[in-house]
Scaffold this motif. Structure first.
Motif, PDB file in Angstrom:
ATOM      1  N   ARG A 141       0.860  -1.170   0.000  1.00 42.14           N
ATOM      2  CA  ARG A 141       0.000   0.000   0.000  1.00 42.14           C
ATOM      3  C   ARG A 141       0.902   1.226   0.000  1.00 42.14           C
ATOM      4  O   ARG A 141       1.764   1.366   0.873  1.00 42.14           O
ATOM      5  CB  ARG A 141      -0.917   0.039   1.236  1.00 42.14           C
ATOM      6  CG  ARG A 141      -1.928   1.198   1.186  1.00 42.14           C
ATOM      7  CD  ARG A 141      -2.621   1.390   2.515  1.00 42.14           C
ATOM      8  NE  ARG A 141      -1.711   1.923   3.518  1.00 42.14           N
ATOM      9  CZ  ARG A 141      -2.013   2.040   4.805  1.00 42.14           C
ATOM     10  NH1 ARG A 141      -3.186   1.622   5.264  1.00 42.14           N
ATOM     11  NH2 ARG A 141      -1.135   2.540   5.664  1.00 42.14           N
ATOM     12  N   VAL A 142       0.710   2.090  -0.994  1.00 42.77           N
ATOM     13  CA  VAL A 142       1.501   3.314  -1.111  1.00 42.77           C
ATOM     14  C   VAL A 142       0.590   4.495  -0.826  1.00 42.77           C
ATOM     15  O   VAL A 142      -0.401   4.709  -1.532  1.00 42.77           O
ATOM     16  CB  VAL A 142       2.127   3.451  -2.517  1.00 42.77           C
ATOM     17  CG1 VAL A 142       2.942   4.731  -2.611  1.00 42.77           C
ATOM     18  CG2 VAL A 142       3.006   2.245  -2.834  1.00 42.77           C
ATOM     19  N   SER A 143       0.928   5.250   0.207  1.00 42.08           N
ATOM     20  CA  SER A 143       0.111   6.395   0.608  1.00 42.08           C
ATOM     21  C   SER A 143       0.884   7.685   0.378  1.00 42.08           C
ATOM     22  O   SER A 143       2.098   7.755   0.637  1.00 42.08           O
ATOM     23  CB  SER A 143      -0.274   6.267   2.086  1.00 42.08           C
ATOM     24  OG  SER A 143      -1.005   7.394   2.507  1.00 42.08           O
ATOM     25  N   MET A 144       0.183   8.700  -0.110  1.00 44.68           N
ATOM     26  CA  MET A 144       0.798  10.012  -0.346  1.00 44.68           C
ATOM     27  C   MET A 144      -0.166  11.119   0.074  1.00 44.68           C
ATOM     28  O   MET A 144      -0.353  12.117  -0.622  1.00 44.68           O
ATOM     29  CB  MET A 144       1.199  10.137  -1.820  1.00 44.68           C
ATOM     30  CG  MET A 144       0.076   9.917  -2.803  1.00 44.68           C
ATOM     31  SD  MET A 144       0.659   9.552  -4.483  1.00 44.68           S
ATOM     32  CE  MET A 144       1.054   7.817  -4.316  1.00 44.68           C
ATOM     33  N   LEU A 145      -0.759  10.933   1.237  1.00 43.96           N
ATOM     34  CA  LEU A 145      -1.775  11.882   1.708  1.00 43.96           C
ATOM     35  C   LEU A 145      -1.168  13.175   2.245  1.00 43.96           C
ATOM     36  O   LEU A 145      -1.894  14.150   2.452  1.00 43.96           O
ATOM     37  CB  LEU A 145      -2.639  11.216   2.788  1.00 43.96           C
ATOM     38  CG  LEU A 145      -3.432   9.982   2.320  1.00 43.96           C
ATOM     39  CD1 LEU A 145      -4.242   9.391   3.468  1.00 43.96           C
ATOM     40  CD2 LEU A 145      -4.345  10.337   1.150  1.00 43.96           C
ATOM     41  N   ARG A 146       0.143  13.196   2.455  1.00 44.04           N
ATOM     42  CA  ARG A 146       0.841  14.418   2.904  1.00 44.04           C
ATOM     43  C   ARG A 146       1.944  14.727   1.884  1.00 44.04           C
ATOM     44  O   ARG A 146       3.134  14.621   2.173  1.00 44.04           O
ATOM     45  CB  ARG A 146       1.414  14.218   4.304  1.00 44.04           C
ATOM     46  CG  ARG A 146       0.340  13.883   5.349  1.00 44.04           C
ATOM     47  CD  ARG A 146       0.942  13.589   6.716  1.00 44.04           C
ATOM     48  NE  ARG A 146       1.633  14.757   7.236  1.00 44.04           N
ATOM     49  CZ  ARG A 146       2.870  14.739   7.744  1.00 44.04           C
ATOM     50  NH1 ARG A 146       3.566  13.595   7.736  1.00 44.04           N
ATOM     51  NH2 ARG A 146       3.424  15.832   8.224  1.00 44.04           N
ATOM     52  N   PRO A 147       1.558  15.116   0.690  1.00 42.44           N
ATOM     53  CA  PRO A 147       2.553  15.231  -0.399  1.00 42.44           C
ATOM     54  C   PRO A 147       3.611  16.297  -0.168  1.00 42.44           C
ATOM     55  O   PRO A 147       4.714  16.199  -0.729  1.00 42.44           O
ATOM     56  CB  PRO A 147       1.686  15.545  -1.620  1.00 42.44           C
ATOM     57  CG  PRO A 147       0.439  16.152  -1.075  1.00 42.44           C
ATOM     58  CD  PRO A 147       0.194  15.440   0.225  1.00 42.44           C
ATOM     59  N   HIS A 148       3.308  17.325   0.652  1.00 39.99           N
ATOM     60  CA  HIS A 148       4.293  18.396   0.849  1.00 39.99           C
ATOM     61  C   HIS A 148       5.497  17.923   1.650  1.00 39.99           C
ATOM     62  O   HIS A 148       6.525  18.612   1.681  1.00 39.99           O
ATOM     63  CB  HIS A 148       3.643  19.593   1.537  1.00 39.99           C
ATOM     64  CG  HIS A 148       2.536  20.208   0.733  1.00 39.99           C
ATOM     65  ND1 HIS A 148       2.686  20.577  -0.581  1.00 39.99           N
ATOM     66  CD2 HIS A 148       1.247  20.497   1.061  1.00 39.99           C
ATOM     67  CE1 HIS A 148       1.546  21.075  -1.038  1.00 39.99           C
ATOM     68  NE2 HIS A 148       0.654  21.036  -0.061  1.00 39.99           N
ATOM     69  N   THR A 149       5.405  16.756   2.281  1.00 38.21           N
ATOM     70  CA  THR A 149       6.557  16.203   2.999  1.00 38.21           C
ATOM     71  C   THR A 149       7.540  15.513   2.066  1.00 38.21           C
ATOM     72  O   THR A 149       8.659  15.186   2.469  1.00 38.21           O
ATOM     73  CB  THR A 149       6.101  15.171   4.046  1.00 38.21           C
ATOM     74  OG1 THR A 149       5.519  14.038   3.378  1.00 38.21           O
ATOM     75  CG2 THR A 149       5.063  15.773   4.993  1.00 38.21           C
ATOM     76  N   HIS A 150       7.105  15.243   0.840  1.00 37.24           N
ATOM     77  CA  HIS A 150       7.897  14.481  -0.141  1.00 37.24           C
ATOM     78  C   HIS A 150       8.172  13.063   0.346  1.00 37.24           C
ATOM     79  O   HIS A 150       9.138  12.429  -0.094  1.00 37.24           O
ATOM     80  CB  HIS A 150       9.223  15.181  -0.461  1.00 37.24           C
ATOM     81  CG  HIS A 150       9.090  16.640  -0.748  1.00 37.24           C
ATOM     82  ND1 HIS A 150       8.303  17.123  -1.764  1.00 37.24           N
ATOM     83  CD2 HIS A 150       9.632  17.730  -0.126  1.00 37.24           C
ATOM     84  CE1 HIS A 150       8.370  18.451  -1.776  1.00 37.24           C
ATOM     85  NE2 HIS A 150       9.158  18.844  -0.795  1.00 37.24           N
ATOM     86  N   LEU A 151       7.319  12.538   1.216  1.00 40.19           N
ATOM     87  CA  LEU A 151       7.507  11.203   1.768  1.00 40.19           C
ATOM     88  C   LEU A 151       6.371  10.277   1.346  1.00 40.19           C
ATOM     89  O   LEU A 151       5.198  10.526   1.672  1.00 40.19           O
ATOM     90  CB  LEU A 151       7.576  11.250   3.294  1.00 40.19           C
ATOM     91  CG  LEU A 151       8.848  11.857   3.908  1.00 40.19           C
ATOM     92  CD1 LEU A 151       8.626  12.166   5.380  1.00 40.19           C
ATOM     93  CD2 LEU A 151      10.030  10.903   3.733  1.00 40.19           C
ATOM     94  N   VAL A 168      -0.545  -3.816  -5.648  1.00 40.18           N
ATOM     95  CA  VAL A 168      -0.306  -2.477  -5.128  1.00 40.18           C
ATOM     96  C   VAL A 168      -1.616  -1.714  -5.054  1.00 40.18           C
ATOM     97  O   VAL A 168      -2.360  -1.650  -6.044  1.00 40.18           O
ATOM     98  CB  VAL A 168       0.684  -1.694  -6.020  1.00 40.18           C
ATOM     99  CG1 VAL A 168       0.908  -0.289  -5.457  1.00 40.18           C
ATOM    100  CG2 VAL A 168       2.002  -2.441  -6.158  1.00 40.18           C
ATOM    101  N   THR A 169      -1.913  -1.149  -3.897  1.00 39.92           N
ATOM    102  CA  THR A 169      -3.014  -0.198  -3.765  1.00 39.92           C
ATOM    103  C   THR A 169      -2.419   1.176  -3.472  1.00 39.92           C
ATOM    104  O   THR A 169      -1.354   1.288  -2.858  1.00 39.92           O
ATOM    105  CB  THR A 169      -3.978  -0.606  -2.647  1.00 39.92           C
ATOM    106  OG1 THR A 169      -3.253  -0.701  -1.411  1.00 39.92           O
ATOM    107  CG2 THR A 169      -4.651  -1.920  -2.957  1.00 39.92           C
ATOM    108  N   VAL A 170      -3.108   2.193  -3.936  1.00 40.75           N
ATOM    109  CA  VAL A 170      -2.606   3.568  -3.823  1.00 40.75           C
ATOM    110  C   VAL A 170      -3.615   4.419  -3.070  1.00 40.75           C
ATOM    111  O   VAL A 170      -4.808   4.410  -3.386  1.00 40.75           O
ATOM    112  CB  VAL A 170      -2.335   4.170  -5.220  1.00 40.75           C
ATOM    113  CG1 VAL A 170      -1.938   5.636  -5.104  1.00 40.75           C
ATOM    114  CG2 VAL A 170      -1.247   3.368  -5.946  1.00 40.75           C
TER     115      VAL A 170
END
Length: 588
Positions: free
Chosen positions: A8-18, A129-131
Motif C-alpha cells: 500500500r503506497v500512501s501520499m496523503l501528505r505530499p508536501h513532505t515528499h515522503l 499495489v493499492t494507492v
C-alpha cells in the motif's frame, strides 16, 4: 488461494515528499530478509536507493511489533517465525528524474526499485499495489487493475512499471490495434491532437518493422520541465523528461519525437531482446555486459530512422542529424582511448559518472554505438546487394531471443555474419573491440562520403557544409578547452595546446592578453588568431592569480557532414533510395 505480496503506497501528505509504504509478505521462513535494489533497469549505475528509505517497522498478523535489524546498506532482517510480516516505512522522494521518484503537491511519481522492498524468496510471486492519494488524484501505470489493486505477476514486472499519480486527464490513441495513453505533468501540451497523431505514426511504423506490438496497452508518462532531457524504457510504458519550451519550435519537436521513438523501440531491443547477462537481473550489484552498444547505440540509430520512416522528418534532415552525431564522435578524444565494448562493460562507473576527464578517457556507447549501427547497416546492405540490412538483424534477434532468454555476448556478431553470408569479425574487431578510427568508406555504397571542416562557433554541431566562406580560408587558432560557464573551464582536451601549456579544469578566467573576457569571447578571439601565435591567459587558480602563456594550435576539422558523390552510379542511387526511402534526385 495463491500467495501474494501486498503493498500500500500512501501520499496523503505530499508536501513532505515522503511516500508511506506498507509491504505485507506471506508466511515463509523463520527469518525474513527484505531488500531494496541498488539500481533500476535501464539506468546502469548503482544509485543506492536505500539512502532515502527510513522509519522501518515490522509487525506480525496480530499487530505485534517485531524486531528489525539492518544488516547492510540494502537489507532489513526480521524474526518472522514463519508467519506473515508487514513492513511499514517511508521513502523520501524529491528528485524529478525518470529513474527516481518525486512527490509534491502536484503529483506523485515512483519507480518500483526506489520504493518496494522485496525478498528473493517471494520475487516470483504476484505483487499487488493499492494507492492512497489526495482527493481528485488518480493512479496511472501499465499494470492491470483488479479489485482495486494494481497487479504484477512478479517483482520484476512491478519494478518495470512506474506509477504516476495526480489530477491528470490522459490523452488517448490507438496504434496497431493497441490502446495508448499519454499522461502529461508540468505543463499543458499546446496541440494534443498533433502530439497523439505523431506518436501514433511512430508507434505504427515500429510495429510494422517487427510485425505487431508485444503488449496489450501502452502508457507514455511525459514530464515537461524547465530543463533536462531523458527517458527510461519499461515493459509497456516509458517515462520521458523534456524541456517544455522545446515543444514550441520545429527542432525541439523533432528532438522530442526522436526521444519518443528511442524509448518505444526498446519495447523490443532491451526489454525483450536483452543481453543474457541480464537474465535474471541482479538488483544487488552491477550486471556486466559488453553488448550495451547493440541495445542503446542501435536504438539511437533507429530513433531518427523511425521518425524518418513515419514521415515526420525529411531525408535531408536525417542526414544532417547523422552528421551531427559523427561530429560529436570526432570531437571526443576518448574514442582513441576506450573501445566500444569497454564503454558498454564499464558504463556502471564511467558513462553515468562523467567528470572533467571523461571526454579524454571515455566514449559513449550511445554515441559510438549509433555510428557503428549505421556502418553495420550499410555493411550488411553492401554484402547482400541491398537484400538485407539492420532491419533483418533486428527481426532475427527478435525471432530467436524475444522470449527473454537473452542474447549471448557473441550473439549479435554471429547473427550479423549469418545475414551477411560472410564472416564480419574484422568489422567488429575494428568497430567494437579496438580504438582504431572507424572506416567510413562504406558510405560510398549509398553514394555518400564523409567530409569535415573546422567548427564555425561553439554552437556549431556539424552536419552541414561550411555555411559561408571565411576570407581566404586561413587556418584558425585553437585553444582546446570546453567552457563550463561564463568564466570557468569544464574540460581541457587531450593533446590540446591548453593542456600542453598547463591550463587546468576549474581555472577561473580573468583576462586574455591583459583584456577581460569570458570563455565565449576567449574562444572567438583565439580563433581570430593564427596557429603558432602565443596568447596569455590570466586565471584565478584556487584564489591565486596565475598567468599561463599558450601557443595556439590549428583548429581541428571535427565538424562532419555527409555529401553526395559527384558522379553517382545507378547502383548507388538505388542503394540510397533503399536505405533512406528517398530518391537521389529528391534529396536536398
Amino acid at each position: 488461494m495463491p500467495e501474494v505480496v501486498h503493498y500500500r503506497v500512501s501520499m496523503l501528505r505530499p508536501h513532505t515528499h515522503l511516500f508511506e509504504v506498507r509491504a505485507t509478505f506471506p508466511p515463509g521462513p523463520d527469518t525474513l530478509e527484505a531488500v531494496l535494489p541498488v539500481w533500476t533497469p535501464g539506468s546502469y549505475m548503482v544509485r543506492e536507493f536505500s539512502r532515502h528509505l527510513q522509519d522501518v517497522r515490522a509487525t506480525n498478523p496480530d499487530g505485534e511489533a517485531l524486531a528489525v535489524r539492518r544488516t547492510d546498506k540494502r537489507t532489513w532482517r526480521v524474526d518472522a517465525r514463519g508467519r506473515a510480516v508487514t513492513l511499514s516505512y517511508r521513502v523520501y522522494a524529491h528528485e524529478l528524474s525518470v529513474r527516481t521518484s518525486h512527490l509534491d503537491g502536484g503529483h506523485g511519481y515512483f519507480n518500483g526499485a526506489n520504493l518496494f522492498l522485496y525478498t528473493e524468496a517471494t520475487r516470483g510471486l504476484a505483487h499487488h499495489v493499492t494507492v492512497e492519494a489526495p482527493a481528485g488524484w488518480k493512479a496511472f501505470t501499465a499494470l492491470d487493475s483488479r479489485d482495486g489493486a494494481f497487479v504484477a505477476d512478479s517483482y520484476d514486472a512491478l519494478v518495470d512499471s512506474p506509477f504516476e499519480v495526480g489530477p491528470h486527464t490522459p490523452l488517448t490513441f490507438v496504434a496497431a490495434g493497441v490502446p495508448h495513453e499519454v499522461v502529461v505533468w508540468g505543463d499543458a501540451v499546446q496541440d494534443p491532437a498533433r502530439l497523439c497523431a505523431d506518436l501514433q505514426r511512430i508507434c505504427e511504423t515500429q510495429a510494422r518493422l517487427f510485425g505487431g506490438l508485444p503488449m496489450k496497452r501502452y502508457l507514455f508518462l511525459l514530464y515537461l520541465t524547465d530543463k533536462g532531457r531523458g527517458g527510461l524504457e519499461h515493459q509497456a510504458s516509458t517515462a520521458l523528461l523534456f524541456p517544455r519550451v522545446g515543444l514550441h519550435n520545429p527542432r525541439g519537436w523533432e528532438d522530442f519525437l526522436t526521444l519518443v521513438a528511442h524509448e518505444y523501440f526498446h519495447l523490443w531491443n532491451i526489454k525483450r531482446v536483452k543481453p543474457r547477462a541480464f537474465v535474471p537481473m541482479d538488483y544487488a550489484q552491477e550486471n556486466y555486459t559488453s553488448l550495451l552498444w547493440a541495445f542503446e547505440g542501435v536504438t539511437s540509430y533507429y530513433d531518427n530512422r523511425m521518425v524518418l520512416r513515419a514521415g515526420l522528418m525529411s531525408a535531408s534532415r536525417y542526414l544532417i542529424r547523422l552528421g551531427e552525431t559523427l561530429s560529436a564522435l570526432q570531437a571526443t578524444p576518448g574514442r582513441k582511448t576506450q573501445t566500444l565494448a569497454e564503454s558498454s562493460f564499464l558504463c556502471w562507473v564511467k558513462h553515468y559518472r562523467p567528470d572533467e576527464h571523461s571526454p579524454n578517457s571515455a566514449i559513449s556507447y550511445y554515441l559510438k554505438g549509433e555510428v557503428v549501427a549505421v556502418l553495420l547497416d550499410l555493411e550488411l546492405r553492401r554484402a547482400t546487394d541491398d537484400a538485407r540490412g539492420l532491419d533483418d538483424l533486428m527481426r532475427l534477434l527478435w525471432e530467436r531471443h524475444g522470449d527473454g532468454s537473452g542474447v549471448p555476448e557473441e550473439g549479435v556478431e554471429a547473427a550479423a555474419s549469418e545475414l551477411a553470408g560472410k564472416d564480419l569479425s574484422a568489422f567488429f574487431d575494428r568497430a567494437v573491440r579496438s580504438t582504431e578510427e572507424l572506416d567510413f568508406s562504406v558510405f560510398a555504397h549509398v553514394g555518400l562520403e564523409v567530409r569535415s571542416r573546422p567548427r564555425e562557433s561553439a554552437s556549431d554541431r556539424g552536419g552541414t557544409p561550411p555555411p559561408r566562406a571565411r576570407g581566404e580560408g586561413r587556418p584558425r587558432g585553437w585553444l582546446g578547452i570546453t567552457p563550463k560557464g561564463g568564466a570557468t573551464f569544464a574540460s581541457v582536451l587531450e593533446g590540446s595546446p591548453a593542456q600542453e601549456a598547463g591550463v587546468y579544469v576549474d581555472d577561473e578566467l580573468v583576462a586574455l592578453d591583459g583584456w577581460r573576457v569570458d570563455t565565449a569571447a576567449l574562444l572567438s578571439r583565439c580563433e581570430d588568431k593564427a596557429p603558432g601565435d602565443t596568447v596569455r591567459l590570466t586565471v584565478f587558480r584556487r584564489d591565486k592569480l596565475v598567468e599561463v602563456p599558450v601557443v595556439l594550435g590549428q583548429k581541428p576539422a571535427d565538424a562532419v557532414w555527409l555529401a553526395r558523390v559527384d558522379k553517382p552510379t545507378d547502383a548507388q542511387k538505388a542503394a540510397l533510395q533503399a536505405w533512406l526511402g528517398t530518391a537521389w534526385d529528391e534529396l536536398g
